[in-house]
Write a protein that holds these residues in place. Structure first.
Motif, PDB file in Angstrom:
ATOM      1  N   TYR A   1      14.054 -10.326  -6.631  1.00  0.00           N
ATOM      2  CA  TYR A   1      14.639  -9.366  -7.576  1.00  0.00           C
ATOM      3  C   TYR A   1      13.562  -8.569  -8.310  1.00  0.00           C
ATOM      4  N   GLU A   2      12.498  -9.252  -8.750  1.00  0.00           N
ATOM      5  CA  GLU A   2      11.436  -8.571  -9.489  1.00  0.00           C
ATOM      6  C   GLU A   2      10.737  -7.532  -8.620  1.00  0.00           C
ATOM      7  N   ILE A   3      10.540  -7.862  -7.343  1.00  0.00           N
ATOM      8  CA  ILE A   3       9.918  -6.912  -6.424  1.00  0.00           C
ATOM      9  C   ILE A   3      10.823  -5.693  -6.229  1.00  0.00           C
ATOM     10  N   LYS A   4      12.134  -5.925  -6.143  1.00  0.00           N
ATOM     11  CA  LYS A   4      13.075  -4.817  -5.996  1.00  0.00           C
ATOM     12  C   LYS A   4      13.021  -3.885  -7.211  1.00  0.00           C
ATOM     13  N   ILE A   5      12.939  -4.463  -8.408  1.00  0.00           N
ATOM     14  CA  ILE A   5      12.854  -3.663  -9.631  1.00  0.00           C
ATOM     15  C   ILE A   5      11.546  -2.871  -9.658  1.00  0.00           C
ATOM     16  N   LYS A   6      10.446  -3.538  -9.258  1.00  0.00           N
ATOM     17  CA  LYS A   6       9.146  -2.878  -9.205  1.00  0.00           C
ATOM     18  C   LYS A   6       9.180  -1.697  -8.231  1.00  0.00           C
ATOM     19  N   PHE A   7       9.769  -1.927  -7.063  1.00  0.00           N
ATOM     20  CA  PHE A   7       9.896  -0.873  -6.051  1.00  0.00           C
ATOM     21  C   PHE A   7      10.712   0.305  -6.592  1.00  0.00           C
ATOM     22  N   LYS A   8      11.849  -0.003  -7.216  1.00  0.00           N
ATOM     23  CA  LYS A   8      12.733   1.046  -7.713  1.00  0.00           C
ATOM     24  C   LYS A   8      12.031   1.900  -8.766  1.00  0.00           C
TER      25      LYS A   8
ATOM     26  N   ARG B   1      -4.063   3.749  -6.017  1.00  0.00           N
ATOM     27  CA  ARG B   1      -4.647   2.418  -6.166  1.00  0.00           C
ATOM     28  C   ARG B   1      -4.074   1.675  -7.376  1.00  0.00           C
ATOM     29  N   GLU B   2      -3.913   2.408  -8.491  1.00  0.00           N
ATOM     30  CA  GLU B   2      -3.424   1.745  -9.710  1.00  0.00           C
ATOM     31  C   GLU B   2      -1.964   1.311  -9.610  1.00  0.00           C
ATOM     32  N   ASP B   3      -1.216   1.826  -8.611  1.00  0.00           N
ATOM     33  CA  ASP B   3       0.200   1.464  -8.448  1.00  0.00           C
ATOM     34  C   ASP B   3       0.427   0.406  -7.369  1.00  0.00           C
ATOM     35  N   GLN B   4      -0.610   0.075  -6.625  1.00  0.00           N
ATOM     36  CA  GLN B   4      -0.456  -0.961  -5.602  1.00  0.00           C
ATOM     37  C   GLN B   4      -0.230  -2.324  -6.260  1.00  0.00           C
ATOM     38  N   PHE B   5       0.586  -3.170  -5.612  1.00  0.00           N
ATOM     39  CA  PHE B   5       0.918  -4.479  -6.196  1.00  0.00           C
ATOM     40  C   PHE B   5       1.040  -5.517  -5.083  1.00  0.00           C
ATOM     41  N   ASN B   6       1.112  -6.771  -5.494  1.00  0.00           N
ATOM     42  CA  ASN B   6       1.194  -7.870  -4.519  1.00  0.00           C
ATOM     43  C   ASN B   6       2.630  -8.340  -4.322  1.00  0.00           C
ATOM     44  N   TYR B   7       2.922  -8.691  -3.063  1.00  0.00           N
ATOM     45  CA  TYR B   7       4.196  -9.337  -2.728  1.00  0.00           C
ATOM     46  C   TYR B   7       3.851 -10.544  -1.859  1.00  0.00           C
ATOM     47  N   ASP B   8       3.912 -11.712  -2.440  1.00  0.00           N
ATOM     48  CA  ASP B   8       3.428 -12.933  -1.779  1.00  0.00           C
ATOM     49  C   ASP B   8       4.436 -13.449  -0.761  1.00  0.00           C
TER      50      ASP B   8
ATOM     51  N   LEU C   1       0.807  -1.222   0.000  1.00  0.00           N
ATOM     52  CA  LEU C   1       0.000   0.000   0.000  1.00  0.00           C
ATOM     53  C   LEU C   1       0.840   1.271   0.000  1.00  0.00           C
ATOM     54  N   ALA C   2       2.071   1.184   0.506  1.00  0.00           N
ATOM     55  CA  ALA C   2       2.893   2.393   0.651  1.00  0.00           C
ATOM     56  C   ALA C   2       4.360   2.008   0.789  1.00  0.00           C
ATOM     57  N   PHE C   3       5.224   3.010   0.620  1.00  0.00           N
ATOM     58  CA  PHE C   3       6.651   2.882   0.903  1.00  0.00           C
ATOM     59  C   PHE C   3       6.961   3.823   2.075  1.00  0.00           C
ATOM     60  N   ALA C   4       7.936   3.419   2.910  1.00  0.00           N
ATOM     61  CA  ALA C   4       8.367   4.295   4.006  1.00  0.00           C
ATOM     62  C   ALA C   4       9.886   4.292   4.070  1.00  0.00           C
TER      63      ALA C   4
ATOM     64  N   LYS D   1       9.278   7.068  -9.950  1.00  0.00           N
ATOM     65  CA  LYS D   1       8.089   7.770 -10.447  1.00  0.00           C
ATOM     66  C   LYS D   1       7.545   8.742  -9.397  1.00  0.00           C
ATOM     67  N   TYR D   2       7.414   8.267  -8.154  1.00  0.00           N
ATOM     68  CA  TYR D   2       6.841   9.109  -7.110  1.00  0.00           C
ATOM     69  C   TYR D   2       7.793  10.226  -6.690  1.00  0.00           C
ATOM     70  N   LYS D   3       9.097   9.939  -6.711  1.00  0.00           N
ATOM     71  CA  LYS D   3      10.071  10.983  -6.375  1.00  0.00           C
ATOM     72  C   LYS D   3      10.003  12.121  -7.391  1.00  0.00           C
ATOM     73  N   LYS D   4       9.856  11.749  -8.666  1.00  0.00           N
ATOM     74  CA  LYS D   4       9.753  12.770  -9.716  1.00  0.00           C
ATOM     75  C   LYS D   4       8.490  13.610  -9.525  1.00  0.00           C
ATOM     76  N   ALA D   5       7.384  12.930  -9.189  1.00  0.00           N
ATOM     77  CA  ALA D   5       6.129  13.648  -8.960  1.00  0.00           C
ATOM     78  C   ALA D   5       6.257  14.583  -7.761  1.00  0.00           C
ATOM     79  N   MET D   6       6.907  14.112  -6.696  1.00  0.00           N
ATOM     80  CA  MET D   6       7.086  14.941  -5.503  1.00  0.00           C
ATOM     81  C   MET D   6       8.011  16.129  -5.798  1.00  0.00           C
ATOM     82  N   ASP D   7       9.050  15.867  -6.601  1.00  0.00           N
ATOM     83  CA  ASP D   7       9.971  16.937  -6.972  1.00  0.00           C
ATOM     84  C   ASP D   7       9.247  17.989  -7.807  1.00  0.00           C
ATOM     85  N   LEU D   8       8.369  17.535  -8.703  1.00  0.00           N
ATOM     86  CA  LEU D   8       7.597  18.456  -9.527  1.00  0.00           C
ATOM     87  C   LEU D   8       6.671  19.308  -8.649  1.00  0.00           C
ATOM     88  N   GLU D   9       6.032  18.675  -7.680  1.00  0.00           N
ATOM     89  CA  GLU D   9       5.145  19.405  -6.788  1.00  0.00           C
ATOM     90  C   GLU D   9       5.910  20.443  -5.957  1.00  0.00           C
ATOM     91  N   LYS D  10       7.140  20.101  -5.576  1.00  0.00           N
ATOM     92  CA  LYS D  10       7.958  21.051  -4.820  1.00  0.00           C
ATOM     93  C   LYS D  10       8.276  22.279  -5.672  1.00  0.00           C
TER      94      LYS D  10
END
Length: 621
Positions: A113-120, A95-102, A50-53, A125-134
């Motif tokens: 490895y695939e989860i790490k790539i997905k996370f990265k 919601r559209e970016d949430q994914f499963n990690y079994d 649901l989120a990254f911290a 993407k979110y860092k760029k959006a946050m930077d744009l908002e700043k």
């Protein structure tokens, strides 16, 4: 940095504590030092991420946070010294970016490895959006910023993204009036299919246009609503698709209208991009005198240029947004009735050749936005311009006498000076309304929304800014206040930069012209660094090459002491390629030439020359 998974239930059939830790900007771990500062966590409910911290502090036992005790117990989280709390920065996934990690474990290091790539990928993407908002926050606060950085860092791209983000929900669609006004019988419309054939307009109505062609023995009648769909697609840079036989004609008309509106400056997507150059002047940017031919007579007219035009559009929206619905509906009604009045005057002019104002002054012709009036003797051949907007504003301001117009600050200077002529045309308009029984009926039209207008000035440092901006240097700081231009239009020399006009400049810090920006201008702009970002380079050879070339700018053996690496280092855009062949072309025709230019200008030192020669040899074949 390590990547962890934190499940938000303390065992099966226990309450979800996701909302609690999110609202308090914390994460929890069990026993000792689970996470390090800088580690990232996937925050999950079951298998759903649901989120990254991002961990920001060293751990402290939960006993240091007695304010959490009751909530922990409700959520079935053990409030014991083995439970540790970390302050964290959160990124909540859409919601559209949430994914499963079994993975069943509640707290575990991520190994997949695939989860790490997905996370990265998502983090980037979110860092760029946050930077744009700043950057948007800075721009809204300061009103004008300069994106500065070395070549190839995407300054213009970022400026466009900011402008699109600030204006993304605005509509600039085609109106029925524009549809009818701009489509004239007999006009030629280029064929959208790209052939040399032209369509000829044979008839225009509110709901359709009829087209003919020299190469066909039939007519076509695309409807307004169908053309409007294509026009809207052009506005957002979508290429309209071809789904039926009529569509090329609809598209041809839409393109014709789109180009006509843009060239006339009447329609725009709420942001514009221009580029400065060394010969750019105030007269090119703000306001200047232009020679125009009217009925074969050369006339020197003062015209608003791109900045003043754009500022007036923004100011109108700013002022309209403060008006009540009834006031807006009355202005709309006056505009509609005044168009009928102009048609009436036009017919009268055609019959009689003039409209008498006084014994010695007449209206002699119409411009698209003004009446032309002149006296029998001592006037220029084309006379003076009486702006339609002045008559409409005088009506709205309930002016009834010459003195009302003379002292009305909402009107042009020429209206104040020639009030005796203007009051007679105002009276003529009022008589027209009375004769035609045209009465205003208040309506609750939709309130005008305050919108952002964004002007992008690419390569802003290449022009002589104090000379180009003139009095705007003052107006940039005092938004909404009138400043006086060195040129007047129809007796009015005032200029206003409203608060909703935002300015984004781009500046190449490797260009020595940056030193020409004086302190007065620097104080009015916020300077935001746009630096090389290797994370966007996907080609592995290109990524390695970027790192290799970056070393030229991070060594005092190869970089002149006058420069900092962040001012001149080649940006990532030079290394964004689809294949090795494209990289070779970029190296030979973009990267090496600029490195050689740096050598010649003394930015790179003599020791860099051998490295550049070796690089050139490697990519020649």
């Amino acid at each position: 940095m390590s990547l962890w998974k934190l499940g938000c239930r303390w065992g099966s059939n226990t309450p979800l504590f996701y909302d609690f830790i999110k609202e308090n900007n914390i994460v929890i771990g069990w026993g000792g030092k689970t996470y390090n500062i800088g580690d990232w966590l996937l925050i999950t409910d079951g298998f759903s991420v649901l989120a990254f911290a991002n961990v920001m502090t060293e751990p402290k036992t939960c006993l240091n946070y007695p304010q959490y005790q009751n909530e922990f117990l409700k959520l079935k989280i053990p409030f014991q010294h083995e439970l540790f709390v970390y302050k964290a920065e959160w990124i909540v996934l859409k919601r559209e970016d949430q994914f499963n990690y079994d993975l069943q474990q509640g707290i575990a290091r991520v190994q997949n490895y695939e989860i790490k790539i997905k996370f990265k990928s998502l983090l980037n993407k979110y860092k760029k959006a946050m930077d744009l908002e700043k950057k948007i926050e800075i721009l809204k606060n300061k009103k004008q910023i300069i994106l500065q950085g070395p070549p190839g860092t995407g300054k213009t791209y970022t400026a466009k993204k900011l402008a699109e983000r600030l204006t993304e929900n605005y509509s600039t669609s085609l109106s029925e009036k524009e549809f009818v006004d701009l489509l004239k019988v007999g006009a030629k419309i280029p064929n959208a299919s790209g052939t040399t054939d032209y369509y000829t307009i044979k008839d225009v109505s509110l709901d359709k246009v009829t087209l003919g062609s020299e190469k066909a023995q039939q007519d076509w009648s695309p409807k307004f609503n169908q053309i409007k769909i294509k026009f809207d697609q052009l506005l957002i840079n979508e290429v309209p698709s071809n789904k039926n036989a009529l569509e090329p004609y609809e598209l041809a008309v839409a393109k014709y209208l789109f180009n006509k509106l843009n060239s006339a400056g009447a329609k725009n997507n709420f942001y514009q991009l221009i580029q400065f150059h060394p010969s750019y002047t105030y007269e090119d940017f703000v306001r200047g005198i232009t020679a125009k031919s009217t009925d074969g007579i050369i006339e020197y007219k003062t015209e608003d240029k791109i900045f003043a035009q754009f500022a007036k559009k923004a100011l109108k929206n700013y002022n309209d947004s403060k008006k009540e619905q009834v006031e807006i509906s009355k202005e709309k009604w006056v505009n509609e009735q005044f168009e009928k009045f102009v048609d009436f005057i036009s017919d009268d002019l055609e019959k009689n050749g003039k409209i008498v104002i006084t014994d010695s002054v007449n209206i002699v012709k119409l411009d698209f936005d003004a009446f032309r009036y002149k006296g029998i003797e001592g006037w220029t051949k084309n006379g003076n311009r009486m702006l339609f907007n002045d008559i409409k504003q005088a009506y709205l301001d309930e002016n009834n006498e010459r003195q009302d117009i003379k002292h009305n600050q909402n009107l042009s200077g020429l209206a104040n000076w020639h009030a005796s002529y203007y009051i007679r045309i105002l009276d003529l308009f009022k008589k027209f309304l009375l004769d035609k029984s045209l009465n205003f009926v208040p309506s609750t039209s939709e309130k005008e929304e305050l919108k952002n207008f964004v002007l992008i000035i690419d390569e802003i440092n290449r022009a002589n800014l104090p000379s180009v901006l003139g009095e705007l240097i003052y107006a940039l700081e005092y938004r909404g206040k009138k400043v006086e231009s060195m040129y007047d239009i129809d007796g009015d020399n005032s200029l206003i930069i409203p608060p909703n006009l935002l300015i984004i400049g781009t500046m190449n810090t490797a260009d020595r012209s940056v030193g020409h920006i004086d302190y007065a201008i620097r104080r009015r702009f916020a300077f935001v660094d746009i630096l090389p970002d290797p994370s966007v380079i996907e080609n592995e050879i290109a990524k390695a090459l970027f790192k290799e070339i970056s070393e030229l700018f991070n060594s005092r053996d190869t970089l002149a002491s006058d420069f900092k690496p962040e001012q001149v280092q080649l940006g990532h855009s030079y290394f964004i390629v689809n294949n090795d062949g494209e990289l070779q072309l970029k190296v030979n025709y973009e990267i090496i030439p600029i490195l050689e230019e740096y050598l010649k200008d003394g930015i790179l030192l003599e020791k860099a020359e051998k490295i550049i020669v070796d690089l050139k040899a490697r990519f020649e074949n």
